[in-house]
Design an enzyme around this catalytic site. Sequence first.
Site, short mmCIF file in Angstrom:
data_model
loop_
_atom_site.label_atom_id
_atom_site.label_comp_id
_atom_site.label_asym_id
_atom_site.label_seq_id
_atom_site.Cartn_x
_atom_site.Cartn_y
_atom_site.Cartn_z
N LYS A 37 -53.51 30.14 15.52
CA LYS A 37 -53.15 29.22 16.19
C LYS A 37 -53.51 29.55 17.82
O LYS A 37 -53.75 30.69 18.00
CB LYS A 37 -51.62 28.71 16.08
CG LYS A 37 -50.90 29.84 16.53
CD LYS A 37 -49.29 29.36 16.26
CE LYS A 37 -48.21 30.54 16.54
NZ LYS A 37 -46.86 30.21 16.24
N TYR A 261 -50.88 36.20 50.70
CA TYR A 261 -50.04 34.88 51.14
C TYR A 261 -48.36 35.53 50.99
O TYR A 261 -48.02 36.41 50.51
CB TYR A 261 -49.92 33.90 50.15
CG TYR A 261 -51.21 33.23 49.99
CD1 TYR A 261 -51.45 32.23 51.06
CD2 TYR A 261 -52.09 33.29 48.86
CE1 TYR A 261 -52.82 31.66 51.11
CE2 TYR A 261 -53.18 32.45 48.86
CZ TYR A 261 -53.76 31.76 49.98
OH TYR A 261 -54.67 31.14 49.90
#
Length: 372
Positions: A37, A261
Amino acid sequence: MPDASTAVLTIDLAAIAENYRILSEQVAPATCGAAVKADAYGLGAATVASVLHRAGCDHFFVATLDEALALRPIVPTAQIYVLNGLPAGAAEAVAAENLIPVLGTLEQIEDWRQHCRTARPKPAALMIDTGMSRLGLSEKDTVRLAGDPALLQGIPIVHAMSHLACSDDEANPMNIRQLTLFRALTERFPWPGGAKPTLSMAASSGCFLGTDYHFDLARPGASLYGLEPMIGRPNPMRPVVALEGKILQIRDVDLGMTVGYGATHQFKGRSRLAVIGVGYADGIFRSLGNRGAVFVAGERAPIVGRISMDLMTADIGHLSLSACRVGDPVEIIGPHQSVDDLARDAGTIGYEILTALGSRYLRRYHAAGPRA
């Protein structure tokens, strides 16, 4: 077309095949299937399923109908189980592709029974919830189903399963509680036609809990892809994934300067920075900023500053000037740092790291050998 600065994700298909062999031996005489999956946990379901099928796997587990439909041409003769159950109105499509819906509600069972009555009967599986409180028949609904054979009349039930909540911790009492309940509930059934279905509980970690948990079929996923199956034990699986970024720039920094940042890291003296061309758009979690590390020229280099969308920065001030240059590879996952190691630094699990790996990498598959 990738340029020279593109990060490289290497997937060792031979290691996946070897991990399947290890798991098959671990659960024998039970059959070993495979969970593919989420695009085989981000590694490419089409390629991975082909390798597993050649290695002897004939039982595949996916989450959604779309995943099952995409997988069917890859393994045309294999059994494919749809773990999320039978979507509304999808019975005809599921039956047409010979998929096995894992029925988890009385409504899904009734929908499939109606289809089997009006068309040719097709096999299905049952999901029985024994403590996860996610998908699956509750204990109350399971008892009702077992007590009313008409509810399953006409459905060839080929498999019944449950899912362990704490199987990576062998000492957790939840394991034996779930095992005991699963046995008690499945033993109540007068199975249609007297044909008892195969049973399963073990996913990756359950394979290592002992034979009581193996039943007839195991369905490992993460361990196939090299992740640690058990807490506090050495990892018996072969590493599958390697990830290398490239150094885009090397910068000199000095006392008081900051990086990234928010200026979350300030230098306490002279150092050097490697600017690396991967970021959170590539699945490198922001939580690794100022706490994770990469390896440059085989040496640990702490990640400093925040991870940004396309870039991350590592302190290489402790390395010699000749140790690394622009364009050199940087190990993010590899011999010095496993997927699970990186996940721990990020405050998550290896599953999330694998399934988050982005689409911008240059993917290189190492071929698996012939089937044994």
